[in-house]
Design a protein around this motif. Structure first.
Motif, PDB file in Angstrom:
ATOM      1  N   HIS A  71       1.745 -10.994   3.785  1.00 55.79           N
ATOM      2  CA  HIS A  71       2.137  -9.597   3.751  1.00 55.79           C
ATOM      3  C   HIS A  71       2.666  -9.115   5.100  1.00 55.79           C
ATOM      4  O   HIS A  71       3.441  -8.163   5.153  1.00 55.79           O
ATOM      5  CB  HIS A  71       0.942  -8.720   3.354  1.00 55.79           C
ATOM      6  CG  HIS A  71       0.427  -9.012   1.983  1.00 55.79           C
ATOM      7  ND1 HIS A  71      -0.419 -10.061   1.718  1.00 55.79           N
ATOM      8  CD2 HIS A  71       0.655  -8.388   0.802  1.00 55.79           C
ATOM      9  CE1 HIS A  71      -0.708 -10.061   0.426  1.00 55.79           C
ATOM     10  NE2 HIS A  71      -0.075  -9.073  -0.151  1.00 55.79           N
TER      11      HIS A  71
ATOM     12  N   ASP B 268      -3.854  -7.310  -3.311  1.00 54.97           N
ATOM     13  CA  ASP B 268      -3.768  -5.955  -2.774  1.00 54.97           C
ATOM     14  C   ASP B 268      -5.042  -5.165  -3.061  1.00 54.97           C
ATOM     15  O   ASP B 268      -5.505  -4.379  -2.229  1.00 54.97           O
ATOM     16  CB  ASP B 268      -2.562  -5.228  -3.380  1.00 54.97           C
ATOM     17  CG  ASP B 268      -1.286  -5.487  -2.607  1.00 54.97           C
ATOM     18  OD1 ASP B 268      -1.284  -6.424  -1.785  1.00 54.97           O
ATOM     19  OD2 ASP B 268      -0.293  -4.767  -2.829  1.00 54.97           O
TER      20      ASP B 268
ATOM     21  N   GLU C  49      -0.793 -11.057  -6.752  1.00 54.31           N
ATOM     22  CA  GLU C  49      -0.610 -10.130  -5.636  1.00 54.31           C
ATOM     23  C   GLU C  49      -1.270  -8.780  -5.916  1.00 54.31           C
ATOM     24  O   GLU C  49      -1.734  -8.105  -4.997  1.00 54.31           O
ATOM     25  CB  GLU C  49       0.872  -9.945  -5.326  1.00 54.31           C
ATOM     26  CG  GLU C  49       1.481 -11.108  -4.564  1.00 54.31           C
ATOM     27  CD  GLU C  49       0.730 -11.391  -3.277  1.00 54.31           C
ATOM     28  OE1 GLU C  49       0.868 -10.603  -2.322  1.00 54.31           O
ATOM     29  OE2 GLU C  49      -0.006 -12.381  -3.220  1.00 54.31           O
ATOM     30  N   GLU C  50      -1.297  -8.376  -7.175  1.00 55.05           N
ATOM     31  CA  GLU C  50      -2.036  -7.159  -7.515  1.00 55.05           C
ATOM     32  C   GLU C  50      -3.517  -7.338  -7.182  1.00 55.05           C
ATOM     33  O   GLU C  50      -4.172  -6.424  -6.670  1.00 55.05           O
ATOM     34  CB  GLU C  50      -1.866  -6.823  -9.001  1.00 55.05           C
ATOM     35  CG  GLU C  50      -0.520  -6.231  -9.360  1.00 55.05           C
ATOM     36  CD  GLU C  50      -0.339  -4.809  -8.854  1.00 55.05           C
ATOM     37  OE1 GLU C  50      -1.355  -4.145  -8.544  1.00 55.05           O
ATOM     38  OE2 GLU C  50       0.817  -4.353  -8.761  1.00 55.05           O
TER      39      GLU C  50
ATOM     40  N   MET D  52      -4.228  -3.706   4.531  1.00 54.60           N
ATOM     41  CA  MET D  52      -4.400  -5.094   4.911  1.00 54.60           C
ATOM     42  C   MET D  52      -5.371  -5.218   6.070  1.00 54.60           C
ATOM     43  O   MET D  52      -5.423  -4.355   6.933  1.00 54.60           O
ATOM     44  CB  MET D  52      -3.053  -5.701   5.319  1.00 54.60           C
ATOM     45  CG  MET D  52      -2.106  -5.794   4.144  1.00 54.60           C
ATOM     46  SD  MET D  52      -0.447  -6.187   4.662  1.00 54.60           S
ATOM     47  CE  MET D  52       0.421  -5.432   3.324  1.00 54.60           C
TER      48      MET D  52
ATOM     49  N   HIS E 272       3.316  -1.792   3.941  1.00 56.15           N
ATOM     50  CA  HIS E 272       2.713  -1.958   2.624  1.00 56.15           C
ATOM     51  C   HIS E 272       3.797  -1.817   1.562  1.00 56.15           C
ATOM     52  O   HIS E 272       4.044  -0.744   1.034  1.00 56.15           O
ATOM     53  CB  HIS E 272       1.600  -0.959   2.384  1.00 56.15           C
ATOM     54  CG  HIS E 272       0.893  -1.229   1.085  1.00 56.15           C
ATOM     55  ND1 HIS E 272      -0.014  -2.246   0.945  1.00 56.15           N
ATOM     56  CD2 HIS E 272       1.009  -0.653  -0.131  1.00 56.15           C
ATOM     57  CE1 HIS E 272      -0.447  -2.271  -0.310  1.00 56.15           C
ATOM     58  NE2 HIS E 272       0.174  -1.310  -0.975  1.00 56.15           N
TER      59      HIS E 272
ATOM     60  N   TRP F   6      -6.065   3.680   1.454  1.00 51.66           N
ATOM     61  CA  TRP F   6      -4.892   3.263   2.237  1.00 51.66           C
ATOM     62  C   TRP F   6      -5.009   3.656   3.710  1.00 51.66           C
ATOM     63  O   TRP F   6      -4.454   2.999   4.579  1.00 51.66           O
ATOM     64  CB  TRP F   6      -3.630   3.895   1.644  1.00 51.66           C
ATOM     65  CG  TRP F   6      -3.424   3.560   0.214  1.00 51.66           C
ATOM     66  CD1 TRP F   6      -3.340   4.423  -0.837  1.00 51.66           C
ATOM     67  CD2 TRP F   6      -3.309   2.252  -0.365  1.00 51.66           C
ATOM     68  NE1 TRP F   6      -3.189   3.744  -2.017  1.00 51.66           N
ATOM     69  CE2 TRP F   6      -3.153   2.420  -1.756  1.00 51.66           C
ATOM     70  CE3 TRP F   6      -3.329   0.961   0.157  1.00 51.66           C
ATOM     71  CZ2 TRP F   6      -3.016   1.357  -2.625  1.00 51.66           C
ATOM     72  CZ3 TRP F   6      -3.189  -0.104  -0.707  1.00 51.66           C
ATOM     73  CH2 TRP F   6      -3.028   0.100  -2.077  1.00 51.66           C
TER      74      TRP F   6
END
Length: 452
Positions: A170, A242, A238-239, A1, A42, A32
């Motif tokens: 998030h 992300d 949301e996929e 994020m 996450h 990540w």
């Protein structure tokens, strides 16, 4: 994020269709390590969706199921778990494979009338659900604080809008989700009262049900609050959200070499998230069955009655424990409801969208969220008791879900949409079984009323 909410590219920008994607594209995955947040922050879309599914409407519906029918509604949870997980995994895969949300894919794959009908049904169902949720939040807050419920409702509406506009969802959901641990109190209740475990096991597998409209309405409500339309749009989008948070992640249509690992992740994330949701729901039904139903409370109309299921565990603190659960899942669920409606409408209208955008960069997106929540606040002044409103919002979701599940199954099975990443055949079959079961339950509910 991201650490700052910088403008992001339009979700459909520079994303090739599955038919034109380069199959030899270099393997790349989410970076990540570049996400400068606490690692536990996450949480996958599937796990968040599972938590959001046990919203105030869910708690009220599961409580009513246990109170009204005792142990005879426990069977709905093992039945709904694989169906719910299959539908949500198809939604997640649609978002990850195409780089677009459900509405954008429906717009490309179906005639305009289908998109308009789907978005209209979702908006109506979501506004009614939000209205019931915030009304219940106001009622339980009044139960604990003695402050007028309408004033408390206005406070929660303002708080929800402020958090959604000012803070990426998030981030604050990571802290709010700990409040949902209060739902585990329903499991703890089972250690403080007599539970006929042999009967529990038997009724889970072989319930005693009459084939009347009351039982049918309850089944529709339970399935509707478990397999809810807003969750379909939410998880797909949301996929995409992300994926956009990573410097390197791309739609699987553009990066097919990452497909195997991503499909495994989606399967693990979604099935575990839905399992958590269904276990919590099972405990709520069971706890209310062995407390409220046994005590003769078979029709829940107030938050105080619903909180009574926790009294064997918490005594006079039952109201507080119940309130923490309702407020926790409400502050998670209301943004999901409003956000899913906004995702759908913005994709249909080709507006900029995204919870990671600044409000000035996605005015339409945040405008839809604000209008949805404010309209819901007006509706909650209706004379229907909040607990009843929650139940009937679940029934509406159960009816609306039938055509939407069919649309999801069609999208997930089309190579013209998914390319090489169509959903596995067993999952697609489960999707069609879900549509059939929910459709039969709806007819079971409606036909006796028409005959009389």
């Amino acid at each position: 994020m991201t650490s700052a909410r910088e403008p992001l590219p339009h979700p459909e920008a520079n994303i090739p269709s599955p038919a034109t994607a380069d199959p030899g594209h270099e393997t790349r995955g989410p970076s990540w390590k570049k996400l400068k947040l606490h690692p536990l922050a996450h949480v996958g879309p599937g796990l968040i969706t599972g938590v959001a599914d046990d919203d105030p409407s869910g708690i009220a519906t599961y409580s009513q199921a246990g109170a009204q029918f005792g142990l005879n509604m426990l069977w709905t949870m093992p039945l709904s778990f694989p169906m719910m997980a299959a539908v949500q995994s198809m939604c997640a895969l649609i978002g990850r494979a195409t780089g677009k949300g459900l509405a954008a894919n429906i717009k490309l794959a179906f005639p305009p009338v289908v998109l308009k009908a789907v978005v209209a049904l979702l908006l109506i169902a979501n506004v009614l659900n939000i209205s019931a949720d915030i009304a219940a939040m106001g009622e339980v807050a009044e139960l604990v604080t003695r402050i007028n419920r309408h004033a408390m409702t206005a406070f929660f509406v303002a708080l929800t809008l402020m958090l959604q506009i000012a803070v990426p969802y998030h981030r604050y959901v990571f802290y709010l989700k700990w409040l949902t641990l209060s739902l585990l109190a329903y499991a703890a209740v089972l250690f403080t009262v007599h539970v006929p475990w042999k009967d529990v096991a038997w009724r889970t597998l072989w319930p005693h049900l009459t084939f009347g409209s009351d039982a049918a309405t309850m089944v529709v409500a339970v399935l509707g609050t478990t397999i809810s339309p807003y969750l379909f749009f939410w998880q797909a989008s949301e996929e995409v959200e992300d994926m956009r948070l990573s410097d390197t992640a791309q739609p699987l249509a553009q990066d097919p070499a990452a497909g195997s690992a991503e499909m495994i992740r989606i399967k693990w994330d979604t099935w575990n998230g839905m399992l958590y949701s269904n276990i919590a729901a099972y405990f709520i039904i069971l706890a209310t069955a062995v407390t409220l139903h046994v005590a003769g409370v078979t029709d829940i109309t107030t938050a105080a009655q619903a909180a009574g299921a926790l009294r064997p565990l918490a005594g006079e603190l039952a109201y507080l424990l119940f309130a923490l659960g309702i407020l926790g899942v409400g502050l998670i669920g209301v943004p999901v409801l409003a956000g899913s409606a906004s995702y759908a409408l913005c994709e249909a209208m080709d507006w900029q969208w995204g919870l990671e955008r600044k409000a000035k960069d996605a005015r339409g997106f945040y405008g839809v969220i604000a209008v949805s929540v404010l309209a819901a606040m007006i509706i909650q002044y209706s004379p229907i008791p909040p607990m009843k409103a929650l139940f009937w919002s679940a029934v509406i979701n159960g009816v609306v879900a039938v055509p939407l599940v069919a649309v999801v199954a069609l999208l997930a099975s089309r190579r013209s949409v998914m390319g090489a990443f169509t959903a596995p055949k067993p999952v697609i079959c489960l999707g069609w079984i879900t549509a059939a079961v929910m459709g039969i339950a709806t007819l079971w509910m409606v036909i006796p009323g028409l005959l009389h």
